[in-house]
Design a protein around this motif. Structure first.
Motif, short mmCIF file in Angstrom:
data_model
loop_
_atom_site.label_atom_id
_atom_site.label_comp_id
_atom_site.label_asym_id
_atom_site.label_seq_id
_atom_site.Cartn_x
_atom_site.Cartn_y
_atom_site.Cartn_z
N GLU A 124 0.65 -1.13 -0.05
CA GLU A 124 -0.01 -0.03 0.01
C GLU A 124 0.94 1.34 0.10
OE1 GLU A 124 -3.29 2.49 2.73
OE2 GLU A 124 -2.65 0.38 3.10
N LEU A 125 0.57 2.15 -0.93
CA LEU A 125 1.39 3.56 -0.86
C LEU A 125 0.49 4.50 0.07
CD1 LEU A 125 3.52 5.36 -2.15
CD2 LEU A 125 1.66 5.81 -4.06
N LYS A 126 1.34 4.75 1.10
CA LYS A 126 0.57 5.69 2.21
C LYS A 126 1.06 7.17 2.02
CE LYS A 126 0.05 1.68 5.03
NZ LYS A 126 0.62 1.12 6.30
N VAL A 127 1.68 7.46 1.11
CA VAL A 127 2.35 8.97 1.02
C VAL A 127 1.80 9.32 -0.34
CG1 VAL A 127 4.44 8.48 2.61
CG2 VAL A 127 4.66 8.31 -0.04
N PRO A 128 1.63 10.80 -0.57
CA PRO A 128 1.50 11.55 -1.69
C PRO A 128 2.43 11.26 -2.83
CG PRO A 128 1.09 13.02 0.12
CD PRO A 128 1.91 11.73 0.55
N LEU A 129 2.04 11.06 -3.99
CA LEU A 129 3.00 11.04 -5.16
C LEU A 129 4.17 11.74 -5.23
CD1 LEU A 129 3.51 9.58 -8.08
CD2 LEU A 129 1.91 11.18 -9.06
N ALA A 130 3.85 13.17 -4.63
CA ALA A 130 4.71 14.29 -4.78
C ALA A 130 6.03 13.90 -3.88
CB ALA A 130 4.21 15.43 -4.40
N LYS A 131 5.64 12.97 -2.67
CA LYS A 131 6.84 12.63 -1.84
C LYS A 131 7.66 11.93 -2.34
CE LYS A 131 5.38 14.97 2.04
NZ LYS A 131 6.12 15.86 2.67
N LEU A 132 7.50 11.14 -3.56
CA LEU A 132 8.43 10.04 -3.97
C LEU A 132 9.67 10.83 -4.57
CD1 LEU A 132 5.67 7.66 -5.21
CD2 LEU A 132 6.99 7.51 -3.12
N GLU A 133 10.63 10.21 -4.51
CA GLU A 133 12.11 10.66 -5.56
C GLU A 133 12.58 9.60 -6.36
OE1 GLU A 133 14.98 12.07 -2.41
OE2 GLU A 133 13.43 12.67 -1.19
N MET A 134 12.31 10.12 -7.68
CA MET A 134 12.62 9.06 -8.65
C MET A 134 14.33 9.02 -8.76
SD MET A 134 10.00 10.05 -11.66
CE MET A 134 10.45 11.96 -11.56
N GLN A 135 14.87 7.71 -9.04
CA GLN A 135 16.02 7.46 -9.38
C GLN A 135 16.29 7.71 -10.79
OE1 GLN A 135 17.34 3.37 -8.96
NE2 GLN A 135 19.60 4.01 -8.85
N LYS A 136 16.77 8.80 -11.43
CA LYS A 136 16.94 9.09 -12.70
C LYS A 136 17.34 8.20 -13.47
CE LYS A 136 14.80 13.27 -12.01
NZ LYS A 136 13.43 13.27 -12.31
N SER A 137 18.38 7.38 -13.23
CA SER A 137 19.05 6.49 -14.03
C SER A 137 17.98 5.38 -14.33
CB SER A 137 20.27 5.96 -13.51
OG SER A 137 19.99 5.40 -12.04
N GLU A 138 16.99 5.08 -13.36
CA GLU A 138 15.76 3.96 -13.63
C GLU A 138 14.82 4.32 -14.25
OE1 GLU A 138 16.47 0.67 -13.14
OE2 GLU A 138 18.88 1.00 -12.78
N VAL A 139 14.03 5.44 -13.45
CA VAL A 139 12.64 5.91 -13.75
C VAL A 139 12.65 7.34 -14.36
CG1 VAL A 139 10.64 6.47 -12.42
CG2 VAL A 139 12.38 4.79 -11.53
N ALA A 140 11.97 7.59 -15.39
CA ALA A 140 11.76 8.74 -16.19
C ALA A 140 10.61 9.45 -15.53
CB ALA A 140 11.57 8.50 -17.73
N ASP A 141 9.65 8.83 -15.10
CA ASP A 141 8.17 9.54 -14.51
C ASP A 141 7.51 8.46 -13.68
OD1 ASP A 141 6.37 11.50 -14.23
OD2 ASP A 141 5.66 11.43 -16.03
N LEU A 142 6.59 8.85 -12.86
CA LEU A 142 5.69 8.10 -12.03
C LEU A 142 4.30 8.55 -12.08
CD1 LEU A 142 7.70 8.03 -8.69
CD2 LEU A 142 7.22 6.22 -10.32
N ASN A 143 3.36 7.68 -12.25
CA ASN A 143 2.00 8.36 -12.31
C ASN A 143 0.99 7.36 -11.52
OD1 ASN A 143 -0.06 9.86 -13.17
ND2 ASN A 143 -0.36 8.78 -15.14
N LEU A 144 -0.07 7.68 -11.18
CA LEU A 144 -1.08 7.14 -10.43
C LEU A 144 -2.05 6.71 -11.45
CD1 LEU A 144 -1.21 8.55 -6.89
CD2 LEU A 144 -0.57 6.18 -7.40
N VAL A 145 -2.65 5.59 -11.60
CA VAL A 145 -3.77 5.31 -12.46
C VAL A 145 -4.72 4.55 -11.63
CG1 VAL A 145 -2.64 3.32 -13.69
CG2 VAL A 145 -4.29 4.45 -14.89
N SER A 146 -5.89 4.60 -12.09
CA SER A 146 -7.02 3.66 -11.33
C SER A 146 -7.05 2.39 -11.78
CB SER A 146 -8.53 4.32 -11.42
OG SER A 146 -8.94 4.16 -12.88
N VAL A 147 -7.44 1.50 -11.42
CA VAL A 147 -7.22 0.14 -11.31
C VAL A 147 -8.05 -0.08 -12.69
CG1 VAL A 147 -8.11 -2.24 -10.77
CG2 VAL A 147 -6.98 -0.64 -9.06
#
Length: 182
Positions: A124-147
Protein backbone atom coordinates in the motif's frame (compact mmCIF):
# COMPACT_ATOMS: atom_id res chain seq x y z
CA UNK A 1 24.49 -1.42 -13.87
CA UNK A 2 26.00 -4.89 -14.11
CA UNK A 3 25.84 -7.04 -11.02
CA UNK A 4 26.32 -10.63 -9.89
CA UNK A 5 23.01 -12.55 -9.83
CA UNK A 6 22.00 -16.11 -9.00
CA UNK A 7 21.25 -18.63 -11.74
CA UNK A 8 17.90 -20.45 -11.68
CA UNK A 9 16.84 -23.52 -13.63
CA UNK A 10 13.81 -23.44 -15.96
CA UNK A 11 11.54 -24.24 -12.99
CA UNK A 12 12.82 -21.34 -10.86
CA UNK A 13 15.04 -23.38 -8.56
CA UNK A 14 18.37 -21.96 -7.43
CA UNK A 15 21.32 -23.83 -8.97
CA UNK A 16 23.97 -22.62 -6.52
CA UNK A 17 25.77 -20.76 -9.31
CA UNK A 18 26.01 -17.04 -10.06
CA UNK A 19 26.62 -15.01 -13.22
CA UNK A 20 26.92 -11.36 -14.20
CA UNK A 21 23.53 -9.88 -15.19
CA UNK A 22 24.84 -8.85 -18.62
CA UNK A 23 25.95 -12.41 -19.32
CA UNK A 24 22.62 -13.84 -18.10
CA UNK A 25 20.80 -11.52 -20.51
CA UNK A 26 23.15 -12.36 -23.37
CA UNK A 27 22.80 -16.12 -22.83
CA UNK A 28 19.13 -16.22 -21.79
CA UNK A 29 19.86 -17.65 -18.33
CA UNK A 30 16.99 -17.66 -15.83
CA UNK A 31 17.49 -15.46 -12.75
CA UNK A 32 15.32 -13.98 -9.98
CA UNK A 33 13.88 -10.47 -9.88
CA UNK A 34 11.37 -8.57 -7.77
CA UNK A 35 8.23 -6.67 -8.72
CA UNK A 36 6.53 -4.42 -6.19
CA UNK A 37 3.11 -3.05 -7.15
CA UNK A 38 2.14 -0.08 -5.00
CA UNK A 39 -1.54 0.84 -4.73
CA UNK A 40 -3.61 3.38 -2.82
CA UNK A 41 -6.70 2.66 -0.74
CA UNK A 42 -8.76 4.70 -3.22
CA UNK A 43 -8.01 2.24 -6.03
CA UNK A 44 -5.02 3.71 -7.81
CA UNK A 45 -1.87 1.92 -8.91
CA UNK A 46 1.56 3.55 -9.05
CA UNK A 47 3.22 2.95 -12.41
CA UNK A 48 6.70 4.01 -13.46
CA UNK A 49 7.98 4.99 -16.85
CA UNK A 50 11.27 3.26 -17.46
CA UNK A 51 14.24 5.52 -18.19
CA UNK A 52 14.95 5.97 -21.88
CA UNK A 53 18.51 4.62 -21.51
CA UNK A 54 17.37 1.22 -20.14
CA UNK A 55 18.36 -1.76 -22.29
CA UNK A 56 15.04 -3.49 -21.62
CA UNK A 57 11.77 -1.77 -22.50
CA UNK A 58 13.12 1.83 -22.50
CA UNK A 59 10.44 4.49 -22.09
CA UNK A 60 7.60 2.03 -21.46
CA UNK A 61 5.33 2.17 -18.42
CA UNK A 62 5.92 -0.63 -15.95
CA UNK A 63 5.33 -2.04 -12.48
CA UNK A 64 5.82 0.48 -9.62
CA UNK A 65 9.27 -0.93 -8.81
CA UNK A 66 11.26 -3.76 -10.38
CA UNK A 67 14.80 -4.97 -10.00
CA UNK A 68 17.24 -7.81 -10.00
CA UNK A 69 17.99 -9.76 -6.86
CA UNK A 70 21.69 -9.70 -6.10
CA UNK A 71 23.55 -13.01 -5.73
CA UNK A 72 22.79 -14.43 -2.29
CA UNK A 73 20.39 -11.57 -1.46
CA UNK A 74 17.13 -12.29 0.35
CA UNK A 75 14.08 -11.74 -1.90
CA UNK A 76 12.21 -9.51 0.56
CA UNK A 77 15.31 -7.49 1.41
CA UNK A 78 15.86 -6.98 -2.32
CA UNK A 79 12.29 -5.67 -2.70
CA UNK A 80 12.77 -3.24 0.20
CA UNK A 81 16.11 -2.06 -1.23
CA UNK A 82 14.74 -1.56 -4.75
CA UNK A 83 11.73 0.45 -3.52
CA UNK A 84 14.02 2.80 -1.61
CA UNK A 85 16.51 3.11 -4.50
CA UNK A 86 14.01 3.68 -7.31
CA UNK A 87 11.36 5.86 -5.65
CA UNK A 88 12.88 6.92 -2.32
CA UNK A 89 10.23 5.19 -0.22
CA UNK A 90 11.15 3.36 2.98
CA UNK A 91 9.09 0.24 3.61
CA UNK A 92 9.36 -2.80 5.89
CA UNK A 93 8.79 -6.55 5.56
CA UNK A 94 5.34 -6.06 7.09
CA UNK A 95 4.37 -3.67 4.27
CA UNK A 96 4.96 -6.31 1.60
CA UNK A 97 2.41 -8.95 0.60
CA UNK A 98 3.80 -11.59 -1.75
CA UNK A 99 1.28 -12.73 -4.34
CA UNK A 100 3.43 -15.17 -6.28
CA UNK A 101 6.41 -15.93 -8.49
CA UNK A 102 5.89 -15.55 -12.24
CA UNK A 103 8.02 -16.93 -15.07
CA UNK A 104 8.88 -14.40 -17.78
CA UNK A 105 10.92 -14.55 -20.95
CA UNK A 106 11.33 -11.83 -23.58
CA UNK A 107 13.69 -11.62 -26.56
CA UNK A 108 14.56 -7.92 -26.82
CA UNK A 109 17.07 -8.42 -29.64
CA UNK A 110 19.54 -11.11 -30.75
CA UNK A 111 21.94 -10.33 -27.89
CA UNK A 112 19.37 -9.84 -25.13
CA UNK A 113 17.07 -12.63 -23.98
CA UNK A 114 15.64 -11.75 -20.57
CA UNK A 115 14.58 -14.87 -18.62
CA UNK A 116 13.36 -14.11 -15.11
CA UNK A 117 11.21 -15.32 -12.28
CA UNK A 118 9.43 -12.25 -10.87
CA UNK A 119 8.88 -12.48 -7.10
CA UNK A 120 5.82 -10.25 -7.01
CA UNK A 121 4.60 -8.19 -4.06
CA UNK A 122 1.82 -5.73 -3.30
CA UNK A 123 2.38 -2.76 -1.01
CA UNK A 124 0.00 0.00 0.00
CA UNK A 125 1.25 3.47 -0.95
CA UNK A 126 0.56 5.69 2.05
CA UNK A 127 2.33 8.89 0.95
CA UNK A 128 1.42 11.37 -1.80
CA UNK A 129 3.00 10.93 -5.22
CA UNK A 130 4.87 14.24 -4.76
CA UNK A 131 6.80 12.74 -1.80
CA UNK A 132 8.45 10.08 -3.96
CA UNK A 133 11.95 10.67 -5.31
CA UNK A 134 12.74 9.07 -8.67
CA UNK A 135 16.12 7.49 -9.34
CA UNK A 136 16.79 9.24 -12.66
CA UNK A 137 18.97 6.43 -14.07
CA UNK A 138 16.04 4.00 -13.68
CA UNK A 139 12.81 6.02 -13.68
CA UNK A 140 11.69 8.70 -16.15
CA UNK A 141 8.30 9.40 -14.55
CA UNK A 142 5.75 8.16 -12.02
CA UNK A 143 1.97 8.26 -12.29
CA UNK A 144 -1.08 7.04 -10.43
CA UNK A 145 -3.79 5.37 -12.51
CA UNK A 146 -7.07 3.85 -11.38
CA UNK A 147 -7.35 0.07 -11.48
CA UNK A 148 -10.24 0.37 -13.97
CA UNK A 149 -8.37 2.75 -16.31
CA UNK A 150 -5.21 0.63 -16.15
CA UNK A 151 -7.15 -2.54 -17.06
CA UNK A 152 -8.93 -0.74 -19.91
CA UNK A 153 -5.62 0.51 -21.35
CA UNK A 154 -4.03 -2.96 -21.09
CA UNK A 155 -6.95 -4.42 -23.03
CA UNK A 156 -6.66 -1.80 -25.79
CA UNK A 157 -4.67 -2.88 -28.83
CA UNK A 158 -3.25 0.64 -29.19
CA UNK A 159 -2.93 1.91 -25.60
CA UNK A 160 -1.38 -1.33 -24.32
CA UNK A 161 1.73 -0.64 -26.43
CA UNK A 162 2.88 1.97 -23.90
CA UNK A 163 3.24 -0.77 -21.23
CA UNK A 164 5.85 -3.48 -20.76
CA UNK A 165 4.37 -6.51 -22.57
CA UNK A 166 3.79 -8.94 -19.71
CA UNK A 167 1.29 -11.72 -20.23
CA UNK A 168 -2.29 -10.54 -19.60
CA UNK A 169 -2.73 -13.36 -17.07
CA UNK A 170 0.07 -11.77 -15.01
CA UNK A 171 -1.56 -8.33 -15.14
CA UNK A 172 -4.97 -9.80 -14.22
CA UNK A 173 -3.48 -11.69 -11.27
CA UNK A 174 -1.95 -8.45 -9.96
CA UNK A 175 -5.11 -6.39 -10.54
CA UNK A 176 -7.35 -9.00 -8.88
CA UNK A 177 -5.02 -9.20 -5.88
CA UNK A 178 -5.14 -5.40 -5.53
CA UNK A 179 -8.95 -5.33 -5.84
CA UNK A 180 -9.20 -7.84 -2.96
CA UNK A 181 -7.29 -5.41 -0.73
CA UNK A 182 -9.44 -2.36 -1.51
Amino acid sequence: MDELIDILDADGNYTGKSIMKSEAHRKGVFHPSIHVWLYTKNGEILIQQRAINKDTHPGLWDVSVAGHIGAGEDVTESAIREVEEEIGLEITNEDLNKIGVFKYSHQHHKDLLDCEFHHTFLCELKVPLAKLEMQKSEVADLNLVSVAAFKKELESEILSKKYVPYDMDYYNTVLNAIKKRL
